[in-house]
Design an enzyme around this catalytic site. Structure first.
Site, PDB file in Angstrom:
ATOM      1  N   TYR A 206       0.837  -1.203   0.000  1.00 53.03           N
ATOM      2  CA  TYR A 206       0.000   0.000   0.000  1.00 53.03           C
ATOM      3  C   TYR A 206       0.872   1.253   0.000  1.00 53.03           C
ATOM      4  CZ  TYR A 206      -3.561  -3.389   1.562  1.00 53.03           C
ATOM      5  OH  TYR A 206      -4.389  -4.473   1.691  1.00 53.03           O
TER       6      TYR A 206
ATOM      7  N   HIS B  74       0.524 -11.854   0.736  1.00 54.09           N
ATOM      8  CA  HIS B  74      -0.526 -11.047   0.106  1.00 54.09           C
ATOM      9  C   HIS B  74      -1.322 -11.824  -0.958  1.00 54.09           C
ATOM     10  CE1 HIS B  74      -1.472  -6.499  -0.337  1.00 54.09           C
ATOM     11  NE2 HIS B  74      -2.541  -7.211  -0.564  1.00 54.09           N
TER      12      HIS B  74
END
Length: 281
Positions: free
Chosen positions: A57, A115
């Site tokens: 992010y 992830h």
């Protein structure tokens, strides 16, 4: 008096609130970083102590915002971050975790996730996770964007170690996991973290959600979150850039959807009748 948030019990017995705080898109602009940190602190004040972030992010920017938000309050937080697949080799996972710890300003991450699946063997990533756990740098590990077949493979590879959670895309508009993965996870006792629980904002203003919201004196976002809170073992992690919106999201925990509400939701957002590939965004 503040309402008590519903809780999810993690493998090992620790309880965490079923409504947490996402950080996807945080840290992308220096101008909004202070407001984003304030939003996270507002959530902590309400008991929304699960904060989910990732090295991906804003290229670490979101972790920096989280680090600012939790400074002096680390003990209150159940902190989740993620390693990118291209970093998920044995050595790469450890290096990525150490970089995340530095950005977060802490010495441990409570839950560290892969992830999504990449080219490195799951066994290598799990070995690194177990090393990090033994060293006290993470409390537990898990995965994200794993379908049921991936999870079964992971359990075989990781045994006797087990993942603490699987974080997937789940909201009213994307209910595919209800066909198999959700039930399997509940039976296994592996919590599901629901990312993008408002479908990136696309559920806001939906007429059926608005209609049900009028009955409960609530908005469409609160109804969409209340739906997820009816599901056992699910932790919803909406991202909000303002303290006001965080407080609105919190109120979803006070809504008790009726069987008629749920029938209307099933009509507007039909549950799956067959297996679908796991959705990701």
């Amino acid at each position: 008096m503040k309402a008590e948030l519903p809780a999810v019990t993690l493998p090992g017995g620790r309880q965490v609130p079923a409504l947490g705080l996402g950080t996807w898109h945080m840290g992308e602009s220096r101008a909004s970083a202070a407001q984003e940190a304030a939003s996270l602190r507002a959530g902590l004040d309400l008991g929304m102590t699960v904060i989910d972030t990732a090295e991906m992010y804003a290229d670490g920017g979101a972790e920096t915002v989280v680090g600012e938000a939790i400074r002096g309050r680390r003990d209150e937080v159940f902190l989740v971050s993620k390693v990118l697949p291209h970093n998920a080799s044995r050595a790469g996972t450890i290096a990525a975790c150490e970089a995340s710890l530095e950005r977060l300003g802490t010495d441990h991450i409570d839950l560290y996730l892969l992830h999504w699946r990449g080219r490195y063997p799951l066994a290598d990533t799990v070995e690194a996770f177990e090393r990090l756990r033994a060293d006290g740098k993470i409390g537990a590990w898990g995965v994200s964007n794993f379908d049921e077949s991936d999870m079964k493979e992971l359990l075989g590879v990781a045994e006797p170690a087990r993942p603490m959670a699987n974080q997937v895309l789940y909201n009213l508009a994307r209910r595919g996991i209800e066909y198999d993965l959700l039930r399997w996870s509940q039976v296994q006792g592996i919590p599901v973290m629901a990312y993008s629980p408002l479908d990136e904002g696309r559920l806001l203003g939906h007429p059926v959600l608005e209609e049900i919201g009028r009955i409960h004196n609530a908005g469409s976002a609160q109804i969409a979150l209340a739906f997820l809170l009816t599901k056992a073992g699910v932790i919803a992690i909406p991202k909000s850039g303002s303290p006001e919106r965080v407080r609105e999201n919190f109120k979803a925990s006070e809504i008790r959807l009726t069987s008629e509400d749920l029938r209307l939701l099933d009509e507007a957002f039909p549950p799956p009748t067959r297996k679908r590939p796991l959705e990701m965004i």
